[in-house]
Design a protein around this motif. Structure first.
Motif, PDB file in Angstrom:
ATOM      1  N   SER A  28       0.808  -1.226   0.000  1.00  0.00           N
ATOM      2  CA  SER A  28       0.000   0.000   0.000  1.00  0.00           C
ATOM      3  C   SER A  28       0.839   1.274   0.000  1.00  0.00           C
ATOM      4  O   SER A  28       0.337   2.351  -0.286  1.00  0.00           O
ATOM      5  CB  SER A  28      -0.919   0.013   1.219  1.00  0.00           C
ATOM      6  N   ARG A  29       2.151   1.176   0.353  1.00  0.00           N
ATOM      7  CA  ARG A  29       3.044   2.339   0.495  1.00  0.00           C
ATOM      8  C   ARG A  29       2.644   3.214   1.690  1.00  0.00           C
ATOM      9  O   ARG A  29       2.977   4.396   1.740  1.00  0.00           O
ATOM     10  CB  ARG A  29       3.070   3.194  -0.756  1.00  0.00           C
ATOM     11  N   GLN A  30       1.936   2.663   2.644  1.00  0.00           N
ATOM     12  CA  GLN A  30       1.590   3.404   3.860  1.00  0.00           C
ATOM     13  C   GLN A  30       2.862   3.610   4.682  1.00  0.00           C
ATOM     14  O   GLN A  30       3.597   2.671   4.964  1.00  0.00           O
ATOM     15  CB  GLN A  30       0.546   2.640   4.677  1.00  0.00           C
ATOM     16  N   LYS A  31       3.109   4.851   5.085  1.00  0.00           N
ATOM     17  CA  LYS A  31       4.371   5.220   5.709  1.00  0.00           C
ATOM     18  C   LYS A  31       4.195   5.528   7.200  1.00  0.00           C
ATOM     19  O   LYS A  31       3.119   5.943   7.633  1.00  0.00           O
ATOM     20  CB  LYS A  31       4.984   6.446   5.016  1.00  0.00           C
ATOM     21  N   TYR A  32       5.304   5.369   7.925  1.00  0.00           N
ATOM     22  CA  TYR A  32       5.361   5.774   9.326  1.00  0.00           C
ATOM     23  C   TYR A  32       6.790   6.210   9.617  1.00  0.00           C
ATOM     24  O   TYR A  32       7.754   5.675   9.047  1.00  0.00           O
ATOM     25  CB  TYR A  32       4.966   4.631  10.266  1.00  0.00           C
ATOM     26  N   MET A  33       6.937   7.210  10.498  1.00  0.00           N
ATOM     27  CA  MET A  33       8.279   7.647  10.872  1.00  0.00           C
ATOM     28  C   MET A  33       8.287   8.117  12.322  1.00  0.00           C
ATOM     29  O   MET A  33       7.250   8.479  12.882  1.00  0.00           O
ATOM     30  CB  MET A  33       8.765   8.779   9.957  1.00  0.00           C
ATOM     31  N   GLU A  34       9.470   8.097  12.896  1.00  0.00           N
ATOM     32  CA  GLU A  34       9.645   8.564  14.261  1.00  0.00           C
ATOM     33  C   GLU A  34      11.026   9.208  14.373  1.00  0.00           C
ATOM     34  O   GLU A  34      12.008   8.703  13.822  1.00  0.00           O
ATOM     35  CB  GLU A  34       9.503   7.403  15.250  1.00  0.00           C
ATOM     36  N   TRP A  35      11.075  10.322  15.103  1.00  0.00           N
ATOM     37  CA  TRP A  35      12.295  11.133  15.196  1.00  0.00           C
ATOM     38  C   TRP A  35      12.834  11.157  16.622  1.00  0.00           C
ATOM     39  O   TRP A  35      12.095  10.992  17.585  1.00  0.00           O
ATOM     40  CB  TRP A  35      12.007  12.573  14.770  1.00  0.00           C
ATOM     41  N   GLN A  36      14.152  11.401  16.726  1.00  0.00           N
ATOM     42  CA  GLN A  36      14.756  11.689  18.026  1.00  0.00           C
ATOM     43  C   GLN A  36      16.010  12.535  17.810  1.00  0.00           C
ATOM     44  O   GLN A  36      16.546  12.610  16.698  1.00  0.00           O
ATOM     45  CB  GLN A  36      15.068  10.415  18.804  1.00  0.00           C
ATOM     46  N   ALA A  37      16.445  13.164  18.897  1.00  0.00           N
ATOM     47  CA  ALA A  37      17.550  14.132  18.801  1.00  0.00           C
ATOM     48  C   ALA A  37      18.901  13.510  19.104  1.00  0.00           C
ATOM     49  O   ALA A  37      19.868  14.230  19.323  1.00  0.00           O
ATOM     50  CB  ALA A  37      17.291  15.305  19.743  1.00  0.00           C
ATOM     51  N   ARG A  38      19.007  12.213  19.120  1.00  0.00           N
ATOM     52  CA  ARG A  38      20.279  11.519  19.334  1.00  0.00           C
ATOM     53  C   ARG A  38      20.321  10.295  18.424  1.00  0.00           C
ATOM     54  O   ARG A  38      19.278   9.840  17.934  1.00  0.00           O
ATOM     55  CB  ARG A  38      20.433  11.088  20.791  1.00  0.00           C
ATOM     56  N   PRO A  39      21.512   9.741  18.174  1.00  0.00           N
ATOM     57  CA  PRO A  39      21.593   8.559  17.310  1.00  0.00           C
ATOM     58  C   PRO A  39      20.787   7.390  17.871  1.00  0.00           C
ATOM     59  O   PRO A  39      20.639   7.245  19.084  1.00  0.00           O
ATOM     60  CB  PRO A  39      23.095   8.238  17.290  1.00  0.00           C
ATOM     61  N   PHE A  40      20.292   6.562  16.984  1.00  0.00           N
ATOM     62  CA  PHE A  40      19.480   5.421  17.389  1.00  0.00           C
ATOM     63  C   PHE A  40      20.346   4.322  17.989  1.00  0.00           C
ATOM     64  O   PHE A  40      21.485   4.102  17.565  1.00  0.00           O
ATOM     65  CB  PHE A  40      18.715   4.861  16.186  1.00  0.00           C
ATOM     66  N   THR A  41      19.790   3.640  18.973  1.00  0.00           N
ATOM     67  CA  THR A  41      20.375   2.413  19.499  1.00  0.00           C
ATOM     68  C   THR A  41      19.448   1.260  19.112  1.00  0.00           C
ATOM     69  O   THR A  41      18.332   1.475  18.603  1.00  0.00           O
ATOM     70  CB  THR A  41      20.511   2.469  21.024  1.00  0.00           C
ATOM     71  N   THR A  42      19.889   0.038  19.372  1.00  0.00           N
ATOM     72  CA  THR A  42      19.037  -1.117  19.078  1.00  0.00           C
ATOM     73  C   THR A  42      17.743  -1.039  19.870  1.00  0.00           C
ATOM     74  O   THR A  42      16.660  -1.362  19.365  1.00  0.00           O
ATOM     75  CB  THR A  42      19.788  -2.415  19.413  1.00  0.00           C
ATOM     76  N   ARG A  43      17.838  -0.589  21.100  1.00  0.00           N
ATOM     77  CA  ARG A  43      16.638  -0.467  21.927  1.00  0.00           C
ATOM     78  C   ARG A  43      15.678   0.575  21.351  1.00  0.00           C
ATOM     79  O   ARG A  43      14.460   0.385  21.346  1.00  0.00           O
ATOM     80  CB  ARG A  43      17.039  -0.102  23.354  1.00  0.00           C
ATOM     81  N   ASP A  44      16.230   1.678  20.847  1.00  0.00           N
ATOM     82  CA  ASP A  44      15.374   2.681  20.195  1.00  0.00           C
ATOM     83  C   ASP A  44      14.664   2.074  18.988  1.00  0.00           C
ATOM     84  O   ASP A  44      13.484   2.335  18.748  1.00  0.00           O
ATOM     85  CB  ASP A  44      16.209   3.881  19.746  1.00  0.00           C
ATOM     86  N   ALA A  45      15.414   1.283  18.222  1.00  0.00           N
ATOM     87  CA  ALA A  45      14.830   0.661  17.026  1.00  0.00           C
ATOM     88  C   ALA A  45      13.677  -0.273  17.407  1.00  0.00           C
ATOM     89  O   ALA A  45      12.623  -0.278  16.755  1.00  0.00           O
ATOM     90  CB  ALA A  45      15.910  -0.103  16.257  1.00  0.00           C
ATOM     91  N   ILE A  46      13.869  -1.035  18.479  1.00  0.00           N
ATOM     92  CA  ILE A  46      12.806  -1.945  18.923  1.00  0.00           C
ATOM     93  C   ILE A  46      11.575  -1.154  19.367  1.00  0.00           C
ATOM     94  O   ILE A  46      10.431  -1.498  19.031  1.00  0.00           O
ATOM     95  CB  ILE A  46      13.327  -2.843  20.059  1.00  0.00           C
ATOM     96  N   ARG A  47      11.816  -0.100  20.120  1.00  0.00           N
ATOM     97  CA  ARG A  47      10.688   0.728  20.582  1.00  0.00           C
ATOM     98  C   ARG A  47       9.911   1.296  19.401  1.00  0.00           C
ATOM     99  O   ARG A  47       8.669   1.287  19.393  1.00  0.00           O
ATOM    100  CB  ARG A  47      11.223   1.861  21.458  1.00  0.00           C
ATOM    101  N   CYS A  48      10.624   1.773  18.394  1.00  0.00           N
ATOM    102  CA  CYS A  48       9.960   2.355  17.221  1.00  0.00           C
ATOM    103  C   CYS A  48       9.229   1.288  16.403  1.00  0.00           C
ATOM    104  O   CYS A  48       8.184   1.575  15.796  1.00  0.00           O
ATOM    105  CB  CYS A  48      10.983   3.085  16.350  1.00  0.00           C
ATOM    106  N   HIS A  49       9.758   0.061  16.368  1.00  0.00           N
ATOM    107  CA  HIS A  49       9.034  -1.025  15.711  1.00  0.00           C
ATOM    108  C   HIS A  49       7.685  -1.254  16.397  1.00  0.00           C
ATOM    109  O   HIS A  49       6.660  -1.439  15.717  1.00  0.00           O
ATOM    110  CB  HIS A  49       9.861  -2.317  15.759  1.00  0.00           C
ATOM    111  N   GLU A  50       7.711  -1.232  17.727  1.00  0.00           N
ATOM    112  CA  GLU A  50       6.466  -1.428  18.461  1.00  0.00           C
ATOM    113  C   GLU A  50       5.470  -0.314  18.157  1.00  0.00           C
ATOM    114  O   GLU A  50       4.270  -0.568  17.963  1.00  0.00           O
ATOM    115  CB  GLU A  50       6.761  -1.485  19.962  1.00  0.00           C
ATOM    116  N   HIS A  51       5.965   0.918  18.082  1.00  0.00           N
ATOM    117  CA  HIS A  51       5.084   2.047  17.757  1.00  0.00           C
ATOM    118  C   HIS A  51       4.535   1.920  16.333  1.00  0.00           C
ATOM    119  O   HIS A  51       3.370   2.246  16.068  1.00  0.00           O
ATOM    120  CB  HIS A  51       5.839   3.361  17.916  1.00  0.00           C
ATOM    121  N   ALA A  52       5.368   1.412  15.416  1.00  0.00           N
ATOM    122  CA  ALA A  52       4.927   1.243  14.031  1.00  0.00           C
ATOM    123  C   ALA A  52       3.853   0.168  13.946  1.00  0.00           C
ATOM    124  O   ALA A  52       2.848   0.319  13.219  1.00  0.00           O
ATOM    125  CB  ALA A  52       6.118   0.879  13.147  1.00  0.00           C
TER     126      ALA A  52
END
Length: 514
Positions: free
Chosen positions: A158-182
């Motif tokens: 469908s090309r449905q998009k999602y994004m999430e921003w932060q003011a510091r470089p991503f860590t693996t834990r950040d990536a997991i959290r954003c996957h959950e939000h997605a």
């Protein structure tokens, strides 16, 4: 052949610039060949690069490589030469110039390797999600510049998009959290998720055998989706998400002013609803939001919480540098000496506690013992160091001090004397102790007397200790009284006698009575 082609084009009234452009050579080369006769040109090509040059002995190899592989770069030629002749010392610019001249003389045009692409079949609904990261620099409301980082998701059908921003470089834990939000945003997950070979996700990929980071592997095992890693340096294999990243940078982020991260993420979601997922997609000719209503039914549901609650913990990881420091918000913070190990994963967990002042807590494990704590600095480029984390340089000095104390009869007095020297000259105490040690070796018979004199006269310096020892050595035949001050001198001009006054004179001056 180059000589013939140049003169042939010249006869056809081509200008020098036109000849150079046509034959892909420089204009000086065209002028050079126009001034030559055929025999001169033939002799020149036999010694193709004019005067003797450093790479002439290797010309045959270079020419053979270029004729067989016209696309080779000068850097590759340089590497191949060093592989065949390890003792060859030559600079990159020398090789670059030599290869360029050989290409001109022998008309070996550099061929560009063009990769052929084929259209990727349309993905079925609920099959694939593509993920990638990006970063931008944004102007802030106070006219400064800040670097922002984002993670982007796109459903392949469908090309449905999602994004999430932060003011510091991503860590693996950040990536997991954003996957959950997605997954919450989409209302489910796909069977497969496509990634680049990012260090947050994968350690290596060897002929299809994936080695993911430990934390992300646990996450994949729990959510049970398939991971597809693209080949290295092959962004085209996940072109959908690459285009989404460019779209976010060029449409949403371009020229937008940043105030705070919460507001930025809020506006990002509004942009997705208003533009990113609403505008007609140029390939599908459909609105992603409308197609997503159908694809949503094919997504696999996910539970609201993971079995381990680490996703919501604010702890993040940092790598320990060789100098036993970690980086946090543009500063370096020390960890105990020896934390960095050559043959192990130098990863620590950090957590910021915000009480009266922000405190950076560093642990070896996520819930392990605290190995360091620092107040978070608001400055940049600073080294925040706990003195207990540095090498204990006092051990050698203390050992020397104890060795000196053992040389004296009154060790208590000796220890007090050396402690006083340490307090007065903390930066030079090693030098002070070294001088005293040398004197003990030279004049062992006098050291106890010297110590007594120095303590009595309050002479707390190694040079004084040395001078007294040397003086006693020179006067070793003359007895020295214990109570006599050491620094005495025979009165000069002893024949001169000072005049004296009567007591009445002094009392009259002071206003008293006789």
């Amino acid at each position: 052949m180059l000589y013939v082609k140049i003169h042939e084009l010249r006869k056809r009234k081509f200008k020098v610039a036109q000849i150079a452009k046509e034959l892909k050579v420089s204009r000086p080369t065209v002028y050079k060949y126009l001034d030559m006769t055929f025999d001169e040109a033939k002799a020149y090509t036999e010694q193709p690069l004019g005067k003797k040059r450093k790479l002439d002995p290797y010309k045959d190899w270079i020419l053979a490589w270029l004729e067989e592989y016209p696309h080779l770069s000068s850097a590759q030629i340089h590497d191949w030469l060093l592989e065949r002749y390890p003792d060859l010392v030559v600079g990159g610019s020398t090789v670059r110039t030599y290869v360029k001249d050989i290409r001109e003389v022998y008309q070996i045009e550099k061929k560009v390797m063009i990769r052929q692409y084929e259209a990727v079949p349309e993905q079925p609904m609920g099959k694939q999600l593509q993920v990638d990261w990006g970063e931008t620099k944004q102007k802030t409301t106070d006219n400064k510049e800040i670097k922002l980082y984002f993670i982007a998701f796109v459903l392949a059908h469908s090309r449905q998009k999602y994004m999430e921003w932060q003011a510091r470089p991503f860590t693996t834990r950040d990536a997991i959290r954003c996957h959950e939000h997605a997954f919450q945003f989409y209302g489910g997950r796909t069977e497969e998720i496509v990634y680049d070979q990012d260090h947050l996700i994968a350690v290596s990929e060897n002929a299809g055998q994936l080695l993911l980071t430990t934390e992300f592997q646990h996450y994949v095992n729990e959510r049970e989706f398939n991971v597809h890693l693209c080949r290295k340096a092959d962004p085209e294999s996940k072109g959908m998400i690459e285009n989404v990243v460019k779209y976010i940078k060029g449409n949403f982020a371009d020229s937008r002013v940043f105030s705070d991260i919460e507001d930025w993420n809020s506006r990002a979601l509004q942009w997705l609803q208003r533009t990113g997922n609403h505008q007609v997609h140029q390939t599908t000719k459909k609105r992603p939001a409308e197609v997503f209503l159908l694809e949503k039914q094919h997504l696999q549901p996910v539970s609201s919480l993971l079995s381990y609650e680490s996703t919501h913990n604010q702890s993040i990881t940092r790598n320990v540098s060789k100098d036993n420091t970690i980086r946090y918000k543009s500063n370096r913070y020390s960890v105990p000496l020896g934390t960095y190990q050559t043959m192990s994963e130098n990863l620590v967990w950090i957590e910021v506690k915000d009480e009266d002042q922000k405190t950076l807590v560093i642990r070896r494990e996520a819930k392990g013992e605290v190995i360091a704590e620092h107040l978070v600095s608001s400055e940049k480029g600073k080294l925040i160091q706990n003195r207990h984390h540095t090498r204990d340089r006092s051990k050698g000095v203390e050992e020397l001090k104890q060795r000196l104390v053992s040389c004296f009869e009154d060790q208590g007095q000796a220890a007090a004397y050396l402690d006083e020297i340490s307090q007065r000259y903390p930066r030079y105490r090693r030098d002070q102790f070294a001088i005293i040690y040398k004197i003990i070796q030279q004049y062992p018979a006098f050291i106890d007397t010297v110590l007594t004199k120095c303590m009595a006269e309050k002479l707390y310096h190694a040079n004084d200790f040395r001078d007294i020892a040397h003086h006693l050595h020179t006067l070793r035949d003359e007895p020295i009284e214990e109570g006599q001050p050491f620094y005495t001198s025979s009165p000069k001009h002893s024949h001169i006698k000072a005049s004296t006054r009567s007591l009445l004179a002094y009392t009259s001056i002071l206003g008293g009575r006789a």
